[in-house]
Write an enzyme that holds these catalytic residues in place. Structure first.
Site, PDB file in Angstrom:
ATOM      1  N   ARG A 161     -26.266  11.112 -35.868  1.00 51.16           N
ATOM      2  CA  ARG A 161     -26.516  12.308 -34.936  1.00 51.16           C
ATOM      3  C   ARG A 161     -26.224  13.704 -35.698  1.00 51.16           C
ATOM      4  O   ARG A 161     -25.482  14.557 -35.130  1.00 51.16           O
ATOM      5  CB  ARG A 161     -25.206  12.301 -33.629  1.00 51.16           C
ATOM      6  CG  ARG A 161     -24.845  11.185 -33.271  1.00 51.16           C
ATOM      7  CD  ARG A 161     -26.158  10.480 -32.041  1.00 51.16           C
ATOM      8  NE  ARG A 161     -26.065   9.260 -31.659  1.00 51.16           N
ATOM      9  CZ  ARG A 161     -26.883   8.631 -31.726  1.00 51.16           C
ATOM     10  NH1 ARG A 161     -27.954   9.572 -30.393  1.00 51.16           N
ATOM     11  NH2 ARG A 161     -26.649   7.363 -30.853  1.00 51.16           N
ATOM     12  N   GLU A 286     -17.819   0.267 -30.168  1.00 49.49           N
ATOM     13  CA  GLU A 286     -18.896  -0.255 -29.974  1.00 49.49           C
ATOM     14  C   GLU A 286     -20.090  -0.706 -31.243  1.00 49.49           C
ATOM     15  O   GLU A 286     -20.784  -0.620 -32.113  1.00 49.49           O
ATOM     16  CB  GLU A 286     -19.845   1.269 -30.127  1.00 49.49           C
ATOM     17  CG  GLU A 286     -19.780   1.921 -29.095  1.00 49.49           C
ATOM     18  CD  GLU A 286     -20.825   3.848 -29.565  1.00 49.49           C
ATOM     19  OE1 GLU A 286     -20.907   4.530 -30.318  1.00 49.49           O
ATOM     20  OE2 GLU A 286     -20.809   4.445 -28.130  1.00 49.49           O
ATOM     21  N   ASP A 365     -18.595  11.150 -23.403  1.00 52.30           N
ATOM     22  CA  ASP A 365     -19.091  11.051 -24.806  1.00 52.30           C
ATOM     23  C   ASP A 365     -19.842  12.619 -24.588  1.00 52.30           C
ATOM     24  O   ASP A 365     -21.055  12.221 -25.020  1.00 52.30           O
ATOM     25  CB  ASP A 365     -19.807   9.905 -24.839  1.00 52.30           C
ATOM     26  CG  ASP A 365     -20.437   9.801 -26.768  1.00 52.30           C
ATOM     27  OD1 ASP A 365     -19.881  10.566 -26.983  1.00 52.30           O
ATOM     28  OD2 ASP A 365     -20.540   9.353 -26.804  1.00 52.30           O
ATOM     29  N   GLU A 393     -25.012  16.883 -29.881  1.00 56.64           N
ATOM     30  CA  GLU A 393     -26.347  14.889 -29.825  1.00 56.64           C
ATOM     31  C   GLU A 393     -26.700  15.183 -28.649  1.00 56.64           C
ATOM     32  O   GLU A 393     -27.925  15.385 -28.277  1.00 56.64           O
ATOM     33  CB  GLU A 393     -25.131  14.243 -29.442  1.00 56.64           C
ATOM     34  CG  GLU A 393     -25.509  13.177 -29.479  1.00 56.64           C
ATOM     35  CD  GLU A 393     -24.615  11.340 -29.306  1.00 56.64           C
ATOM     36  OE1 GLU A 393     -23.415  12.391 -30.395  1.00 56.64           O
ATOM     37  OE2 GLU A 393     -24.497  10.153 -29.224  1.00 56.64           O
ATOM     38  N   TRP A 547     -24.372   0.155 -20.722  1.00 53.64           N
ATOM     39  CA  TRP A 547     -23.770   1.150 -21.646  1.00 53.64           C
ATOM     40  C   TRP A 547     -22.783   2.111 -20.700  1.00 53.64           C
ATOM     41  O   TRP A 547     -21.887   3.356 -20.727  1.00 53.64           O
ATOM     42  CB  TRP A 547     -24.384   2.991 -22.189  1.00 53.64           C
ATOM     43  CG  TRP A 547     -25.135   2.321 -23.263  1.00 53.64           C
ATOM     44  CD1 TRP A 547     -26.217   1.551 -23.382  1.00 53.64           C
ATOM     45  CD2 TRP A 547     -24.886   1.745 -24.554  1.00 53.64           C
ATOM     46  NE1 TRP A 547     -26.733   0.996 -24.727  1.00 53.64           N
ATOM     47  CE2 TRP A 547     -25.589   1.368 -25.268  1.00 53.64           C
ATOM     48  CE3 TRP A 547     -24.007   2.332 -25.132  1.00 53.64           C
ATOM     49  CZ2 TRP A 547     -25.325   0.819 -26.942  1.00 53.64           C
ATOM     50  CZ3 TRP A 547     -23.437   2.202 -26.611  1.00 53.64           C
ATOM     51  CH2 TRP A 547     -24.305   1.257 -27.504  1.00 53.64           C
TER      52      TRP A 547
HETATM   53  C1  GCV Z   1     -20.448   7.364 -33.988  1.00 52.06           C
HETATM   54  C2  GCV Z   1     -21.759   8.287 -29.173  1.00 52.06           C
HETATM   55  C3  GCV Z   1     -22.678   8.255 -30.451  1.00 52.06           C
HETATM   56  C4  GCV Z   1     -22.553   7.327 -31.907  1.00 52.06           C
HETATM   57  C5  GCV Z   1     -21.272   7.923 -32.271  1.00 52.06           C
HETATM   58  C6  GCV Z   1     -20.681   7.389 -30.796  1.00 52.06           C
HETATM   59  C7  GCV Z   1     -18.541   7.497 -31.769  1.00 52.06           C
HETATM   60  O1  GCV Z   1     -22.321   6.568 -28.260  1.00 52.06           O
HETATM   61  O2  GCV Z   1     -23.872   7.904 -29.831  1.00 52.06           O
HETATM   62  O3  GCV Z   1     -23.657   7.787 -32.504  1.00 52.06           O
HETATM   63  O4  GCV Z   1     -20.963   7.840 -33.435  1.00 52.06           O
HETATM   64  O5  GCV Z   1     -20.499   7.905 -29.943  1.00 52.06           O
HETATM   65  O6  GCV Z   1     -18.586   8.258 -31.260  1.00 52.06           O
HETATM   66  O7  GCV Z   1     -18.189   6.166 -32.308  1.00 52.06           O
END
Ligand code: GCV
Length: 682
Positions: A161, A286, A365, A393, A547
């Protein structure tokens, strides 16, 4: 690669007419304080010398004075500056500036070296932006103990990101230590940042070895640079390191072999690098490994590490971003928004003192609009740090201007109505009170932001995105500042005090987030972006995915029902917030579709129907993008060509993209709802 110095680039002259020069810079200390070998004080003095040179061409070197020596007024009308370390016990970083008008002696006083550094930077900023000599007088205490940047930089040099080039910390699995490292530390320390996590929370491959001897020399070198600026370095950890580095067959935090492996690894690390701040950990999130695999809790995982590093003063910052990312979209009961509260509330009180839970500002998020995470009103016996994202992002990826500080202010000012452990109301109950430690009197807390920097010459890709980097630091230091004050400070330091520039940049910054919200995701809906890269409109991009990110639009209406008749998310809030959100009559329009599923014909407080609001706001937002671009164009003759054109290119893309958002969303909802725009736009 060439780089600029953002708001520290020295182009802005001294703004105070009575100061025509600086004669000397003095270092003083109360008799019992040793200062001569303090690297932070040396940095503070050096910064003042650099500024004196930039503003007046003077070549000064700091002079030492004993506390008993007196500073004499010179008769030439120039100012003299003293940095004075006192014997008090104010919180680290607190300082005051006393500017004596008659003598023109300006004294920066603090009982901590960091305070002198922040005081020196504040003085330099004020010299460039204040109207009168007397405006230099001030006294500040950092509100948040931790003021932290999280870099999502990978060892191969990419940035997750990242929208401003590659990493300046890593390249081809090597750690970069060069003049830019120092320039970075200087830049962020100037706004009060005191902690930096250099690597991505998704710790993979070579990054796992950052804690090992392989990178020790470089980590030490980085720590030594950061130390001069009062910054503690943190590393993101791989919870599966005992397997990936140690060859064990598991990473169970309660397994003695695993504990022993961590102990040896971290004892060695802290023995070699005692100034290391500690670790940031993304676990069971994730796809990252974590204690759930072994039937253990997040408290088991965090405490195991915390116990090992407690003797070194180390901190474990444990992320609460834990949710099921393999959800069935047909399942309307599971709600990702509920996950963090559900996962962490039962553990309240089980974490060690040197563990801090890091909680994203909202339950999902970093969408352009989300409610505040209910965890801030829930946890009572656990240290907390809020996680913001200044990497854009979901807010235009630093191609669109989106000044985020107004949003952060709204979040910090949100009243949680948290109760104390006896169930009684607590006076200091805003999110800001909770994360600055006022609510429950903790010192292990603060504010973190996912950084928006990279190796682009201007650090942040979009020049105006630097206002978010500057603003986050300032806000974490002093949350009582308004978003407008911060924008004005940044503008004056970056562009000088030209009235026209000032007016127009301030118009652009203050319009930018509302505009972005209008042309992308009004009414709290969120997630209508292209999957994976998250740029540009795709209404159903995440609708039928795993998701947990849905808007549930059908022929009659849209929004996720999170009230008592839906997922029950709203019940995670304390009263009166829960009732406010539950009742359609009181639910704020800007969060309506986050909280409820309503018909397109539902009337908002504004009197408009939901569908008409969607049409109107997308048109308004896209028009505002055009107006912001025009405002920038009118500055053409006042700005340097490089900066002007760099930003103009981004505005061209923003205007194009805003029109695309408008047309994609309006067309989709025209077709889905069967209801025409009453203004006849097609
Ligand atoms: C670092 C979201 C973002 C991911 C990020 C994640 C997080 O899903 O798209 O890129 O990963 O948040 O905060 O861990």
């Amino acid at each position: 690669m060439e780089y600029e110095a953002a708001w520290l680039d020295g182009r802005v002259p001294c703004a105070i007419p009575d100061i025509r020069g600086i004669d000397d810079i003095y270092l003083m200390s109360d008799a019992d304080r040793v200062r001569s070998d303090n690297v932070i004080i040396d940095t503070a003095a050096r910064e003042l010398c650099v500024a004196a040179h930039e503003m007046f061409g003077s070549d000064l070197s700091p002079k030492q004075l004993l506390s008993t020596d007196t500073l004499y007024t010179k008769s030439n009308g120039n100012a003299n500056i003293a940095l004075k370390l006192t014997a008090g016990d104010e919180p680290a970083g607190a300082f005051s500036i006393i500017a004596e008008e008659g003598s023109k002696i300006i004294t920066v006083t603090s009982s901590s070296p960091e305070g002198l550094l922040y005081g020196a930077f504040r003085l330099i900023f004020l010299l460039r932006t204040a109207d009168e000599f007397k405006d230099l007088n001030c006294s500040e205490t950092p509100a948040s103990p931790l003021r932290m940047l999280n870099h999502w930089d990978n060892l191969d040099g990419s940035i997750e990101r990242g929208y401003s080039g590659n990493s300046f910390f890593f390249e081809n699995d090597k750690v970069i230590v060069d003049d830019r490292t120092e320039a970075y530390a200087r830049l962020v320390a100037s706004v009060g940042i005191n902690a930096v996590v250099i690597n991505n929370v998704n710790v993979r491959a070579a990054a796992t070895k950052l804690i090992s001897a392989v990178y020790r020399k470089e980590i030490k070198a980085l720590v030594n640079i950061f130390k001069k600026y009062g910054i503690r370095l943190f590393l993101s950890l791989n919870f599966a390191a005992p397997m990936e580095l140690g060859g064990l067959d598991g990473s169970d935090p309660c397994d003695e072999k695993v504990r022993a492996w961590w102990k040896t690894a971290l004892d060695e690390l802290f023995t070699d690098v005692p100034e290391l701040g500690g670790f940031l950990i993304k676990a069971d999130s994730e796809g990252r490994p974590g204690p759930f695999t072994y039937g253990r809790t997040h408290a088991d995982g965090a405490n195991m590490l915390a116990d090992i590093i407690a003797p070194y003063g180390g901190l474990v910052i444990w992320r609460c971003f834990v949710y099921n990312c393999k959800q069935d979209w047909r399942d309307t009961v599971t709600d990702r928004a509920k996950a963090q509260y559900d996962n962490f509330m039962p553990l309240d009180g089980e974490f060690r003192d040197n563990v801090i839970l890091q909680i994203k500002n909202g339950p999902m998020d970093f969408q352009v609009r989300e409610p505040v995470s209910p965890l801030f009103g829930g946890l009572k016996k656990t240290n907390e740090i809020i996680e913001f994202q200044i990497a854009q992002e979901y807010t235009g990826q630093q191609k669109h201007v989106c000044y985020l500080i107004p949003e952060f202010k709204e979040i910090l000012e949100f009243k949680t109505y948290i109760r104390d452990t006896k169930g009684d109301p607590v006076e200091a109950d805003t999110v800001c009170d909770v994360v600055t430690g006022r609510t429950f009197g903790t010192a292990n807390c603060g504010m973190a932001a996912v950084s928006n920097t990279g190796n682009d010459a201007n650090w942040t890709g979009h020049d105006l995105a630097a206002a978010n980097l500057y603003g986050f630091g300032r806000l974490a230091f002093d949350p009582s500042l308004t978003a407008e004050e911060i924008a004005n400070e940044w503008t004056a330091l970056t562009f000088g005090k030209d009235e026209v520039i000032f007016q127009l940049i301030s118009y652009i910054l203050n319009t930018s987030r509302p505009a972005y919200e209008k042309y992308t995701a009004p009414l709290g809906v969120g997630w209508m972006v292209n999957p994976c890269h998250h740029y540009g409109p795709n209404v159903d991009g995440y609708e039928f995915s795993e998701w947990g990110t849905y808007h549930r639009s059908d022929a009659e209406g849209m929004g996720v029902e999170r009230g008592a008749k839906g997922t029950g998310y709203i019940a995670q809030y304390n009263e009166p917030n829960a009732s406010l959100y539950e009742n359609l009559e009181t639910c704020p329009d800007e969060l309506l579709l986050f909280m409820h599923h309503v018909p397109y014909t539902y009337r908002l407080h504004s009197g408009k129907t939901v569908i008409q609001h969607i049409y109107d706001s997308h048109y308004e937002g896209a028009e505002e993008a055009v107006r912001m671009r025009s405002a920038w164009c009118s500055l053409k003759d006042k700005l340097d060509k490089k900066r002007y054109e760099r930003v103009l290119e981004r505005f061209d893309e923003q205007v194009r993209s805003a029109a695309e958002w408008r047309d994609a969303i309006c067309t989709y909802y025209r077709q889905k709802s069967g209801i025409a725009d009453e203004k006849g736009r097609i």
